[in-house]
Scaffold this motif. Structure first.
Motif, PDB file in Angstrom:
ATOM      1  N   GLY A 254       0.794  -1.207   0.000  1.00 20.57           N
ATOM      2  CA  GLY A 254       0.000   0.000   0.000  1.00 20.57           C
ATOM      3  C   GLY A 254       0.831   1.264   0.000  1.00 20.57           C
ATOM      4  N   PRO A 255       0.107   2.353   0.058  1.00 22.01           N
ATOM      5  CA  PRO A 255      -1.329   2.425   0.330  1.00 22.01           C
ATOM      6  C   PRO A 255      -2.211   2.511  -0.906  1.00 22.01           C
ATOM      7  CG  PRO A 255      -0.386   4.598   0.536  1.00 22.01           C
ATOM      8  CD  PRO A 255       0.737   3.680   0.131  1.00 22.01           C
ATOM      9  N   THR A 256      -1.646   2.425  -2.094  1.00 24.09           N
ATOM     10  CA  THR A 256      -2.471   2.643  -3.286  1.00 24.09           C
ATOM     11  C   THR A 256      -3.249   1.396  -3.674  1.00 24.09           C
ATOM     12  OG1 THR A 256      -0.847   1.947  -4.935  1.00 24.09           O
ATOM     13  CG2 THR A 256      -0.704   4.228  -4.144  1.00 24.09           C
ATOM     14  N   GLN A 257      -4.354   1.598  -4.403  1.00 23.11           N
ATOM     15  CA  GLN A 257      -5.165   0.472  -4.851  1.00 23.11           C
ATOM     16  C   GLN A 257      -4.375  -0.405  -5.807  1.00 23.11           C
ATOM     17  OE1 GLN A 257      -9.263   1.346  -5.501  1.00 23.11           O
ATOM     18  NE2 GLN A 257      -9.508  -0.181  -7.123  1.00 23.11           N
ATOM     19  N   THR A 258      -3.536   0.196  -6.632  1.00 22.92           N
ATOM     20  CA  THR A 258      -2.715  -0.578  -7.566  1.00 22.92           C
ATOM     21  C   THR A 258      -1.811  -1.547  -6.828  1.00 22.92           C
ATOM     22  OG1 THR A 258      -2.742   1.198  -9.210  1.00 22.92           O
ATOM     23  CG2 THR A 258      -0.971  -0.422  -9.378  1.00 22.92           C
ATOM     24  N   GLU A 259      -1.220  -1.096  -5.732  1.00 21.16           N
ATOM     25  CA  GLU A 259      -0.331  -1.971  -4.957  1.00 21.16           C
ATOM     26  C   GLU A 259      -1.096  -3.121  -4.316  1.00 21.16           C
ATOM     27  OE1 GLU A 259       3.221   0.894  -3.346  1.00 21.16           O
ATOM     28  OE2 GLU A 259       1.170   1.446  -2.807  1.00 21.16           O
ATOM     29  N   ILE A 260      -2.307  -2.838  -3.863  1.00 22.54           N
ATOM     30  CA  ILE A 260      -3.128  -3.908  -3.286  1.00 22.54           C
ATOM     31  C   ILE A 260      -3.492  -4.925  -4.363  1.00 22.54           C
ATOM     32  CG2 ILE A 260      -5.333  -4.441  -2.180  1.00 22.54           C
ATOM     33  CD1 ILE A 260      -5.171  -1.628  -0.891  1.00 22.54           C
ATOM     34  N   VAL A 261      -3.886  -4.445  -5.521  1.00 25.37           N
ATOM     35  CA  VAL A 261      -4.232  -5.333  -6.630  1.00 25.37           C
ATOM     36  C   VAL A 261      -3.044  -6.215  -6.995  1.00 25.37           C
ATOM     37  CG1 VAL A 261      -4.776  -5.387  -9.099  1.00 25.37           C
ATOM     38  CG2 VAL A 261      -6.069  -3.889  -7.578  1.00 25.37           C
ATOM     39  N   GLU A 262      -1.870  -5.639  -7.094  1.00 25.90           N
ATOM     40  CA  GLU A 262      -0.670  -6.401  -7.449  1.00 25.90           C
ATOM     41  C   GLU A 262      -0.363  -7.457  -6.389  1.00 25.90           C
ATOM     42  OE1 GLU A 262       2.260  -3.368  -7.996  1.00 25.90           O
ATOM     43  OE2 GLU A 262       1.644  -2.932 -10.074  1.00 25.90           O
ATOM     44  N   SER A 263      -0.580  -7.115  -5.116  1.00 26.82           N
ATOM     45  CA  SER A 263      -0.284  -8.075  -4.047  1.00 26.82           C
ATOM     46  C   SER A 263      -1.233  -9.263  -4.094  1.00 26.82           C
ATOM     47  CB  SER A 263      -0.356  -7.398  -2.678  1.00 26.82           C
ATOM     48  OG  SER A 263      -1.699  -7.236  -2.241  1.00 26.82           O
ATOM     49  N   VAL A 264      -2.513  -8.993  -4.375  1.00 31.44           N
ATOM     50  CA  VAL A 264      -3.483 -10.086  -4.450  1.00 31.44           C
ATOM     51  C   VAL A 264      -3.198 -10.967  -5.659  1.00 31.44           C
ATOM     52  CG1 VAL A 264      -5.925 -10.660  -4.706  1.00 31.44           C
ATOM     53  CG2 VAL A 264      -5.232  -8.788  -3.191  1.00 31.44           C
ATOM     54  N   GLU A 265      -2.842 -10.355  -6.764  1.00 29.00           N
ATOM     55  CA  GLU A 265      -2.485 -11.147  -7.949  1.00 29.00           C
ATOM     56  C   GLU A 265      -1.277 -12.032  -7.656  1.00 29.00           C
ATOM     57  OE1 GLU A 265      -1.977  -8.052 -10.818  1.00 29.00           O
ATOM     58  OE2 GLU A 265      -4.085  -8.106 -11.470  1.00 29.00           O
TER      59      GLU A 265
END
Length: 269
Positions: free
Chosen positions: A75-86
């Motif tokens: 985080g904290p960005t949504q892109t970073e969260i998306v990448e982590s889940v992927e």
């Protein structure tokens, strides 16, 4: 009643020997477990995924849960969260997870951003259910407002010495699961005289008594961590241990209050 969740799962937290979870997960699935719990920061998702792949149990029969957003990662960005889940999906060798938790409501956690990412995954079917971990009523209310998907579960420390009555009542009221981590209080249940007496009366262990007490509560599931085959099987067998009302009341009445996981950034501090 809250959605379908196998009530006894395998917890997989460990700071060392993460490779052991390949065999432990495989053993648990072959013993009858259908709920496996892990997290991004455990550093073992690839081994959990390999254990599932090596077992004879089809992926669609396994309820697989993981967690992300842990204080300072990602985080904290949504892109970073998306990448982590992927990345988690790739390590777990799966096209979806059955439950994705917010690990802690602290640090880089920002409700709107976090649940924006989670909701995108939920709409796409990559995350079947959305949950939270280590949340208190106030942060739960905020999560329920921010999440488009229903909050499926709140995973918190819960055992006879940290009974979480308020959060259990909240779970029933709002129809979600309370998933108990550290349900054996990291072995401290073995030293409690009340649990010891009840275990002796049933010819069983204090661990099974603690798990059976939790399972006697409405909307409660458990994810005990175990690595040995004997303990893995014993924990699952707690489903078959029926405590009577008097025994449950005796455990309810344990006055010792001891929280094992108590971070400075926790919402209760």
């Amino acid at each position: 009643m809250a959605g379908n969740l196998p009530r006894v799962g395998l917890g997989t937290y460990s700071e060392t020997n993460r490779e052991q979870w390949v065999e432990c997960v495989k053993t648990a699935l072959e013993a009858g477990y259908r709920h496996i719990d892990t997290a991004q920061v455990y550093g073992n998702e690839e081994y959990v995924g390999e254990g599932i792949a090596r077992s004879d149990v089809p992926r669609e029969e396994v309820f697989l849960a993981t967690k992300t957003v842990h204080v300072d990662v990602p985080g904290p960005t949504q892109t970073e969260i998306v990448e982590s889940v992927e990345e988690s999906l790739e390590k777990l060798r799966t096209e979806y997870v059955d439950l994705l938790y917010v690990h802690w409501p602290a640090g880089c956690y920002e409700p709107e951003t976090t649940f924006g990412a989670f909701d995108d995954f939920h709409r796409e079917g990559l995350v079947r259910n959305v949950g939270v971990s280590n949340f208190e009523p106030e942060t739960l209310e905020e999560a329920r407002e921010m999440s488009e998907a229903p909050i499926f579960a709140n995973q918190v420390e819960c055992h006879p010495f940290c009974q979480q009555a308020e959060l259990r009542e909240y779970a029933v009221e709002h129809d979600h699961w309370l998933v108990a981590y550290c349900p054996l209080a990291r072995g401290e249940v073995f030293d409690d005289p009340v649990l010891g007496e009840i275990a002796e009366d049933h010819g069983t262990t204090e661990a099974q008594v603690s798990l059976a007490w939790l399972l006697s509560k409405e909307n409660v599931a458990v994810v005990p961590r175990s690595t040995g085959e004997r303990h893995i099987r014993e924990n699952l067998a707690a489903r078959d241990l029926d405590l009577n009302d008097e025994e449950i009341e005796r455990i309810d009445g344990i006055e010792r209050e001891h929280r094992l996981i108590d971070r400075d950034y926790a919402p209760w501090n």
